[in-house]
Motif scaffolding. Sequence first.
Motif, mmCIF file in Angstrom:
data_model
loop_
_atom_site.group_PDB
_atom_site.id
_atom_site.type_symbol
_atom_site.label_atom_id
_atom_site.label_comp_id
_atom_site.label_asym_id
_atom_site.label_seq_id
_atom_site.Cartn_x
_atom_site.Cartn_y
_atom_site.Cartn_z
ATOM 1 N N GLY A 39 36.385 38.425 46.050
ATOM 2 C CA GLY A 39 36.264 38.169 44.729
ATOM 3 C C GLY A 39 37.318 38.441 43.672
ATOM 4 O O GLY A 39 37.697 39.786 43.720
ATOM 5 N N SER A 40 37.777 38.111 42.672
ATOM 6 C CA SER A 40 38.695 38.552 41.460
ATOM 7 C C SER A 40 38.120 37.997 39.855
ATOM 8 O O SER A 40 38.280 36.932 39.848
ATOM 9 N N VAL A 41 38.721 38.533 38.962
ATOM 10 C CA VAL A 41 38.307 38.036 37.357
ATOM 11 C C VAL A 41 40.019 38.886 36.975
ATOM 12 O O VAL A 41 39.811 40.481 36.911
ATOM 13 N N ALA A 42 39.901 38.598 36.204
ATOM 14 C CA ALA A 42 41.231 39.211 35.115
ATOM 15 C C ALA A 42 41.451 38.670 33.549
ATOM 16 O O ALA A 42 40.879 37.509 33.358
ATOM 17 N N LEU A 43 41.380 39.202 33.359
ATOM 18 C CA LEU A 43 41.861 38.958 31.757
ATOM 19 C C LEU A 43 43.230 38.923 31.193
ATOM 20 O O LEU A 43 44.652 39.929 31.550
ATOM 21 N N LEU A 44 44.300 38.890 30.664
ATOM 22 C CA LEU A 44 45.887 38.311 30.424
ATOM 23 C C LEU A 44 45.475 37.912 28.616
ATOM 24 O O LEU A 44 44.969 37.002 28.295
ATOM 25 N N VAL A 46 37.549 42.995 44.513
ATOM 26 C CA VAL A 46 36.594 43.396 45.052
ATOM 27 C C VAL A 46 36.364 42.733 46.524
ATOM 28 O O VAL A 46 36.215 41.147 46.079
ATOM 29 N N LEU A 47 36.020 43.022 47.682
ATOM 30 C CA LEU A 47 35.766 42.846 48.818
ATOM 31 C C LEU A 47 34.151 43.190 49.107
ATOM 32 O O LEU A 47 34.377 44.101 48.863
ATOM 33 N N SER A 48 33.597 42.254 48.896
ATOM 34 C CA SER A 48 31.611 42.454 48.832
ATOM 35 C C SER A 48 31.321 41.607 49.770
ATOM 36 O O SER A 48 31.655 40.551 50.390
ATOM 37 N N GLU A 49 30.097 42.313 50.123
ATOM 38 C CA GLU A 49 29.028 41.516 51.545
ATOM 39 C C GLU A 49 28.081 40.666 49.902
ATOM 40 O O GLU A 49 27.357 39.282 50.683
ATOM 41 N N ARG A 50 28.077 41.294 49.461
ATOM 42 C CA ARG A 50 27.348 40.406 47.988
ATOM 43 C C ARG A 50 27.812 38.697 47.406
ATOM 44 O O ARG A 50 29.524 38.573 47.116
ATOM 45 N N THR A 51 27.340 37.859 47.046
ATOM 46 C CA THR A 51 27.585 36.652 47.416
ATOM 47 C C THR A 51 28.326 36.372 46.235
ATOM 48 O O THR A 51 27.654 37.117 44.816
#
Length: 231
Positions: free
Chosen positions: A13-18, A29-34
């Motif tokens: 998942g990825s989040v960004a501000l532009l 981040v690559l995570s086991e969390r949903t």
Amino acid sequence: MKVLAVDTSTASGSVALLDGDVLVAEWTVLSERTHNRRLLQSVDRILADAAWNLEDVEAFAVTTGPGSFTGIRIGLSTLKAMAWAMGKPLIGVPSLEALAMPLAVASCPVCAVVDARKHEVYAALYRPDGQGALQEERAPGVLGPDKVAGWITEKTLCCGDGFLLYRHIFFQSAGHHVVDAGPGFHAVRAGFVGRCALRRLQDGTDTDPMHVMPLYVRPSEAEIHSGTAGS
């Protein structure tokens, strides 16, 4: 224009501000969390890091798929709710286009490939237009990796976890025409989701949050088992 962009179409998942073309902050981040557990926390964290308030955001961008059915639903429903509640535009971006976008400066085609499980991949083929944008040559679809490799008839940059998983098939089929895009180009980054969204906004795309629909490409397991696929 200040944009909050999100990708939840894959495990990374990825989040960004532009702020216009300027990438203010990005977190991937690559995570086991949903995504359901981490998306809102990620949004809160990146806003705080950038010293922005949610009210500062002027537009929202989200990947529409193809990819994880659950992830796409979470991203779309969350961003739709935010945009609708704030009366702000929402721009949907195909995940494969966002994956290929960092390579839009290349002088050869770009093949974006994401693992779809069941020995299949989601894939699309793009050609850079020389002005920092991509022209779609093969629309997003789900098919065997050997079929996607058959698209490659000239030097082509390949990116995505689906390419990494089946790279042996690509090299066996297309040989020296296949070029691994390299580390850093195999995951969707929200910063490029935002840049794709800004281009679509300039082109006059529909920004009504309720009109942004998922691009699943194939029916979900629930639809298959219920017999509603294609209905």
